[in-house]
Structures are given as structure tokens and as C-alpha cells.
Enzyme design. Structure first.
Site, PDB file in Angstrom:
ATOM      1  N   PHE A  29      -9.968   7.574  -3.811  1.00  0.00           N
ATOM      2  CA  PHE A  29      -9.406   6.836  -4.804  1.00  0.00           C
ATOM      3  C   PHE A  29      -8.011   7.065  -4.834  1.00  0.00           C
ATOM      4  O   PHE A  29      -7.793   8.045  -5.166  1.00  0.00           O
ATOM      5  CB  PHE A  29     -10.027   6.797  -5.987  1.00  0.00           C
ATOM      6  CG  PHE A  29      -9.707   5.739  -6.995  1.00  0.00           C
ATOM      7  CD1 PHE A  29     -10.006   4.321  -6.939  1.00  0.00           C
ATOM      8  CD2 PHE A  29      -8.757   5.953  -7.870  1.00  0.00           C
ATOM      9  CE1 PHE A  29      -9.476   3.840  -7.890  1.00  0.00           C
ATOM     10  CE2 PHE A  29      -8.055   5.141  -9.001  1.00  0.00           C
ATOM     11  CZ  PHE A  29      -8.671   3.616  -8.674  1.00  0.00           C
ATOM     12  N   ASP A  67      -2.907  13.927  -3.510  1.00  0.00           N
ATOM     13  CA  ASP A  67      -3.318  13.242  -4.872  1.00  0.00           C
ATOM     14  C   ASP A  67      -3.788  13.948  -5.714  1.00  0.00           C
ATOM     15  O   ASP A  67      -5.007  14.122  -5.703  1.00  0.00           O
ATOM     16  CB  ASP A  67      -3.835  11.829  -4.532  1.00  0.00           C
ATOM     17  CG  ASP A  67      -3.958  11.093  -5.737  1.00  0.00           C
ATOM     18  OD1 ASP A  67      -3.709  11.585  -6.801  1.00  0.00           O
ATOM     19  OD2 ASP A  67      -4.300   9.856  -5.360  1.00  0.00           O
ATOM     20  N   LYS A  85      -1.799  10.849 -14.904  1.00  0.00           N
ATOM     21  CA  LYS A  85      -2.693  10.978 -16.113  1.00  0.00           C
ATOM     22  C   LYS A  85      -2.292  11.992 -17.325  1.00  0.00           C
ATOM     23  O   LYS A  85      -1.315  11.504 -17.883  1.00  0.00           O
ATOM     24  CB  LYS A  85      -3.977  11.305 -15.221  1.00  0.00           C
ATOM     25  CG  LYS A  85      -4.490  10.265 -14.624  1.00  0.00           C
ATOM     26  CD  LYS A  85      -5.909   9.933 -14.173  1.00  0.00           C
ATOM     27  CE  LYS A  85      -6.566   8.663 -13.619  1.00  0.00           C
ATOM     28  NZ  LYS A  85      -7.003   8.566 -12.415  1.00  0.00           N
TER      29      LYS A  85
HETATM   30  C1  PLP Z   1      -6.559   7.385 -11.491  1.00  0.00           C
HETATM   31  C2  PLP Z   1      -6.132   7.817 -10.213  1.00  0.00           C
HETATM   32  C3  PLP Z   1      -5.167   7.189  -9.384  1.00  0.00           C
HETATM   33  C4  PLP Z   1      -4.370   6.019 -10.038  1.00  0.00           C
HETATM   34  O1  PLP Z   1      -3.620   6.406 -11.308  1.00  0.00           O
HETATM   35  P1  PLP Z   1      -3.286   5.006 -12.384  1.00  0.00           P
HETATM   36  O2  PLP Z   1      -2.511   5.660 -13.186  1.00  0.00           O
HETATM   37  O3  PLP Z   1      -4.466   4.479 -12.553  1.00  0.00           O
HETATM   38  O4  PLP Z   1      -2.459   4.207 -11.325  1.00  0.00           O
HETATM   39  C5  PLP Z   1      -4.795   7.697  -8.358  1.00  0.00           C
HETATM   40  N1  PLP Z   1      -5.281   8.510  -7.723  1.00  0.00           N
HETATM   41  C6  PLP Z   1      -6.229   9.274  -8.254  1.00  0.00           C
HETATM   42  C7  PLP Z   1      -7.083  10.522  -7.581  1.00  0.00           C
HETATM   43  C8  PLP Z   1      -6.795   9.127  -9.605  1.00  0.00           C
HETATM   44  O5  PLP Z   1      -7.719   9.651 -10.074  1.00  0.00           O
END
Ligand code: PLP
Length: 401
Positions: free
Chosen positions: A141, A226, A255
Site C-alpha cells: 500500500f 515507504d 502521517k
Molecule cells: C497511508 C500510507 C500512504 C499514503 O499516505 P496518504 O497520506 O494517505 O496519501 C502510503 N504508504 C503507506 C505505507 C501508508 O500507510
């Protein structure tokens, strides 16, 4: 319940149906506690997917935000501000990187990483024009843009949104041999979540990331982590990668970087990677605006001052130790790192949804993830007595299952 119903109905009538929110209407929050419009109190074991790592309405975040918004709001990057440099410096020092580029949402930071990797591939690695490949992992994700969903292997996330970006190669997660086999001379980067969050808190084998790092280094491929969910203490370190003794070539964080108050994200990298992004080729109106600088710097300072990485390790270790004995008839596996904990149930996905409902009835807010697992991710500074309160509620909810 009637009060809640009215809010939910209004949202439903005027909103898009792209979320299936649980029927709780929250109004107020403080630390690890939140209250709904009917005055019910809950423990937040969701932390907004780790956007609220420091707890809700942290006094230092509130102060930094209000002081800055009363001083200077936005200038755009057409000019400099007195808040950006110190924020970027702190972020680089925290993560061990040489340069940082500010965006707002996580998805934008991931897009930045993809663009940087491609441009680095052409300009520094000599990849054939327009042939750059990015290797990603199945069940990843990384966000919701058209570019990013091209990497997704989820039918729900991808379906109906084609055509997709070319140059994407998904491989199985936790399989370093698959990475070695997938790399070609056109491979610019390998993008990976150190621990897969949305896939169900999937923790890889202990040597996976280190092996990936060695393979990437040998093949001149960028290892991009990520850490939007795993970073900033969630998995017990500033970067989850550090818990595996790995320093990625580049990383994206977001986040909780915005202190739970505003969207702030960063792409961080080695200087030679960052420097391919020359004036005019990338940017964002709000990226790195003074509010983001002030709040982001405060968030990173809180992480350090409150020793939140260590607290996540201690509290997470304790929670896992207390939850492990439940493994058996109903619970298949308890797993995690720091305060990123997955509780996988036996059977179909319905069981974890039911457990979520029982927990809510006992004042615990959390959500099941894609596989039949519960994600437990309270704020990193959750006090011990609230952890005990959760454990009581969990025991009760599990009995009801
Ligand atoms: C939440 C998340 C994203 C995307 O972040 P947004 O601020 O919602 O665009 C990307 N990678 C990971 C691992 C995430 O948990």
C-alpha cells in the site's frame, strides 16, 4: 445513537461513498482518548493509521500550530521562509539522510520518490530513455494516485482506474531472491514497506531488508523505503529500517510527521539522488509551507524528547507478551514490531470484523485490516493504565466472539 445517526446520514447524503466508516461520530480527542458526539469515551487503538502517533491534540503541536498560524501562514516556495530549513535539517538528522523534499500527503511523497528514481535512473545510471522500471511488492500500500495504484496488486484499489503506468514490476514481499531475479539494467528502484501495514502487519524475516539492501547496492538500484506508516517511532525506531540495521538510499515519511494536525510528508534521499530534481521539474504549493515547517519540526522534537521510539518498543513488547497467550482456538497469530501489532484470527475475515465491534462496545476503537487481522496501533505515548484498560476490554471482547 440518534445524534450520531444524523451526522452519519448527512455525510452519506452529501459525501462520496468511498469509505465504509464504522458508526462512531468523534468530536473530541486528547492523547490516546477520544469522545463521540454522545459523550462516549474510547481508547484510540487506530491512531488514524499512525497519523496520530503522538496522541490527539498534543499541547506542543497545538502551540506550534497556533503560534505559526498567527505569525505567517503560507508563502509558497516562490520565496524562502524562516521555518523550512530547520525542519528539513531535523528530518535529515532523524532519518540519517542528506536532503529532504517537502510535500503534503503520503501519496505525494511516494510520487516524488517515483519521479526522482526515474530521473536518477536516466541521468545518473544511464537507463535507456523512457524505459525505467520500479520494482514493488505484492500486497503493497503506497497511496491512491493513478501512478501509485499502478503498483497495487489489489483489485479493489486498481479496478476501473486503468490504463496503468508502465515500468512497474511487482514481486512477492519477503523474498530477496525474487528481487535479485527481477532486476534488469533498466531498474531504477525497489520500493518497499519495511513492514507491510495495510496488508495485515506483515513482518518480514529478520535478514530480508539487509539482503535487499545488499542486492540493490550491487546492482546500483535505489532501495526506497515507504515508512509513511512504519516510521517516526511506530515500529520502535525513527525508521523501521534502522531496526534491521539498514539505511535505505531514500525514504518517504508522512502521517505523524504533521503531528496529527496537518498533512506533512517528506521524500528524503542521498544528495546525488535528490539533486536530479532541479528548479521547475517538481513541487507543491503547500509543500514545506511555514505551518508544515513549524509543526513538522515540533513533531520530530517530540519524538526525541519523549523518547517515543523506546516507549513504542517497551509498550509494544509488553502488549505482544500479554496478547501471545491468547494464540490458540480463536487467535492464529500475534505479530508486530514496536506498537505496530497485528492480531490474526482463524477463519474468514468476518471474525476480525466481529472482534472490532465487540471491542468498540467496550470502548476500544480499532479496525481490521485486509487479511483476517486486527491492527493495534495506539499513540506511542499511551500511558500504562490505558494499556491495562485495553487488555481487559480485549479479554472480554474475545470471550464474546
Ligand atoms: C497511508 C500510507 C500512504 C499514503 O499516505 P496518504 O497520506 O494517505 O496519501 C502510503 N504508504 C503507506 C505505507 C501508508 O500507510
Amino acid at each position: 445513537m440518534d445524534t450520531a445517526r444524523a451526522f452519519i446520514d448527512t455525510e452519506r447524503q452529501w459525501g462520496a461513498p468511498n469509505y465504509a466508516s464504522l458508526p462512531v461520530v468523534l468530536q473530541r480527542g486528547r492523547g490516546a482518548e477520544v469522545w463521540d458526539v454522545e459523550g462516549n469515551r474510547y481508547l484510540d487503538f487506530m491512531s488514524a493509521y499512525s497519523a496520530a502517533n503522538f496522541g490527539h491534540c498534543h499541547p506542543r503541536i497545538v502551540r506550534a500550530l497556533t503560534e505559526q498560524v498567527n505569525t505567517l501562514d503560507i508563502v509558497s516556495r516562490a520565496f524562502h521562509s524562516d521555518k523550512l530549513g530547520a525542519f528539513l535539517q531535523k528530518a535529515c538528522e532523524t532519518t540519517g539522510h542528506q536532503a529532504a523534499l517537502p510535500m503534503n500527503t503520503g501519496a505525494e511523497a511516494v510520487e516524488t520518490a517515483m519521479k526522482a528514481a526515474r530521473k536518477w535512473g536516466y541521468e545518473r545510471k544511464g537507463i535507456t530513455p523512457d524505459q525505467a522500471e520500479i520494482i514493488c511488492c505484492a500486497n503493497n500500500f503506497h497511496g491512491r494516485t493513478t501512478g501509485i495504484i499502478s503498483m497495487s496488486t489489489s483489485a479493489q484499489a486498481r479496478g476501473g482506474f486503468g490504463p496503468y503506468l508502465p515500468g512497474i514490476k511487482p514481486i512477492p514481499f519477503n523474498d530477496a531472491d525474487a528481487l535479485a531475479a527481477a532486476i534488469t539494467r533498466n531498474t531504477a528502484a525497489f520500493l518497499v514497506e519495511p513492514i507491510q501495514g495495510e496488508a495485515g502487519i506483515i513482518v518480514p524475516s529478520a535478514d530480508y531488508l539487509a539482503r535487499c539492501a545488499r542486492i540493490c547496492k550491487a546492482q546500483n538500484v535505489l532501495l526506497i523505503a515507504d515508512e509513511i506508516q512504519t516510521g517516526l517511532g511506530r515500529a520502535g525506531h525513527a525508521l523501521a529500517c534502522h531496526g534491521y540495521d539498514v539505511q535505505p538510499d531514500a525514504v518517504v515519511i508522512g502521517k505523524s510527521l504533521g503531528g496529527g494536525a496537518i498533512p506533512v510528508s517528506l521524500f528524503l534521499a542521498r544528495r546525488d539522488v535528490m539533486d536530479v530534481l532541479t528548479p521547475g521539474c517538481h513541487g507543491s504549493t503547500f509543500g514545506g509551507y511555514p505551518l508544515a515547517g513549524a509543526v513538522g519540526l515540533e513533531a520530530l522534537s517530540i519524538l526525541e524528547d519523549e523518547d517515543l521510539c523506546q516507549r513504542a518498543l517497551d509498550t509494544g513488547g509488553y502488549l505482544i507478551e500479554r496478547l501471545r497467550p491468547y494464540e490458540g482456538a480463536k487467535i492464529k497469530q500475534v505479530r508486530g514490531r514496536g506498537l505496530m501489532i497485528g492480531v490474526e484470527l482463524h477463519g474468514a475475515a468476518k471474525a476480525s470484523a466481529q472482534l472490532v465491534t465487540h471491542l468498540r462496545a467496550r470502548g476500544i476503537l480499532c479496525k481490521n485490516v485486509d487479511s483476517n487481522a486486527l491492527r493495534l496501533a495506539p499513540p506511542l505515548n499511551i500511558p500504562p493504565e490505558l494499556v491495562e484498560e485495553f487488555l481487559h476490554a480485549f479479554e472480554y471482547a474475545l470471550e464474546r466472539l
